[in-house]
Enzyme design. Sequence first.
Site, PDB file in Angstrom:
ATOM      1  N   CYS A  48      13.623 -13.071 -39.918  1.00 48.20           N
ATOM      2  CA  CYS A  48      13.740 -12.002 -40.720  1.00 48.20           C
ATOM      3  C   CYS A  48      13.050 -10.917 -39.718  1.00 48.20           C
ATOM      4  O   CYS A  48      12.808 -10.140 -39.788  1.00 48.20           O
ATOM      5  CB  CYS A  48      13.357 -12.321 -42.301  1.00 48.20           C
ATOM      6  SG  CYS A  48      14.223 -13.441 -42.867  1.00 48.20           S
ATOM      7  N   HIS A 102      12.909  -4.707 -43.500  1.00 44.88           N
ATOM      8  CA  HIS A 102      13.790  -5.718 -43.712  1.00 44.88           C
ATOM      9  C   HIS A 102      14.327  -5.678 -45.262  1.00 44.88           C
ATOM     10  O   HIS A 102      13.336  -5.803 -45.959  1.00 44.88           O
ATOM     11  CB  HIS A 102      12.914  -6.996 -43.180  1.00 44.88           C
ATOM     12  CG  HIS A 102      13.784  -8.097 -43.688  1.00 44.88           C
ATOM     13  ND1 HIS A 102      14.906  -8.400 -43.461  1.00 44.88           N
ATOM     14  CD2 HIS A 102      13.079  -9.164 -44.221  1.00 44.88           C
ATOM     15  CE1 HIS A 102      15.713  -9.381 -43.706  1.00 44.88           C
ATOM     16  NE2 HIS A 102      14.323  -9.590 -44.430  1.00 44.88           N
ATOM     17  N   ASN A 145      20.769  -9.177 -47.727  1.00 44.02           N
ATOM     18  CA  ASN A 145      20.122 -10.362 -46.726  1.00 44.02           C
ATOM     19  C   ASN A 145      20.559 -10.617 -45.460  1.00 44.02           C
ATOM     20  O   ASN A 145      20.798 -12.176 -45.001  1.00 44.02           O
ATOM     21  CB  ASN A 145      18.746 -10.809 -47.304  1.00 44.02           C
ATOM     22  CG  ASN A 145      17.729 -11.520 -46.392  1.00 44.02           C
ATOM     23  OD1 ASN A 145      18.075 -11.009 -44.480  1.00 44.02           O
ATOM     24  ND2 ASN A 145      16.183 -12.490 -46.678  1.00 44.02           N
TER      25      ASN A 145
END
Length: 339
Positions: A119, A266, A296
């Site tokens: 991430c 993020h 995501n």
Amino acid sequence: MNNSLRNSEIAGVGHYVPERVVTNADLTTLMDTTDEWIQERTGIKERRWFTEGTDTTANMGAKAARRALEMAGLEPDDVQMIVFATLSPDYFFPGSGVLLQRELGIKAPVPAFDVRNQCSGFVYALSMADQFIKTGMYDNVLVVGSEIHSSGLDISTRGRAVSVIFGDGAGAVVMRPCTREGHGVLSTHLHAQGEHAEELIVKEPSSNRQNRTAYLQNLENEVGLYPIMNGQNVFKHAVVRFPQVIKEALDANGYQPQDIDMLIPHQANLRITQYVQQKMGLPDNKIFSNIQRYGNTTAASVPIALSEAVQEGRIKRGDLVCLAAFGSGFTWASALIKW
């Protein structure tokens, strides 16, 4: 080679997401879940899934890269280095960076490498590109984040806690030396805490098996092929590390939270983003969220969001932009940019 330190800047941005839209209602036909359950826990309404035979991690990255290059006024052959952030490479090896080089038709033997920091991978990759430009080694660096998660998820009730979160997509930026005093990438800040490595993990196929192929043929080990997440612990650490690393970037450059014009976090979980927004005291117009539409996309989430924010006119010249990420590893990072 110019050996004087110089700032880098983002000269072009671009993103690509697959055409296939998968809504929460679609997932209810595959697992025991509801739209309300997913939205309450993640904020996600839909995500994109790749089309087999059409989308690959490398060619999605190439589509995003071409848009970034066009905005920067460059051709693929102007690229002097490729940094490719992904946790879902096309092959076990080689990395997707060299495949992107091939997809773009870059004939020069420019360096290309992958960053495997999940991430926070894109912010790590951007920091690496920034260092190469700062030292004068390269002028035009292509930084890409691209992911295909949907082919590696447990799309069943057993895996629903994780599988509803992730989507596919790619984002890219072109970085070059900044000629404006006090602008460009002001600083980057990278961190890791490996003691939490197993809190968010895909364990197999691991190399520490005498015969990994034979091991995987045993279906009892199938669960190791899917992401495993201790959601509560990830959340607990994320809401601490996000504000910390944003403040670190601000402090390093003499700014306060109210000076931020746009925060691009993020896109991990809308609840995390909302907590960070509240903690930093930022109004809605100073933080960008698109997790509702894309889920995501790990290393792709920051560049996709950045590209959309620029495209929508929410970032303009002179703005103070902060990028921040936290994820598996645990790793976390930030970058402060005077646009």
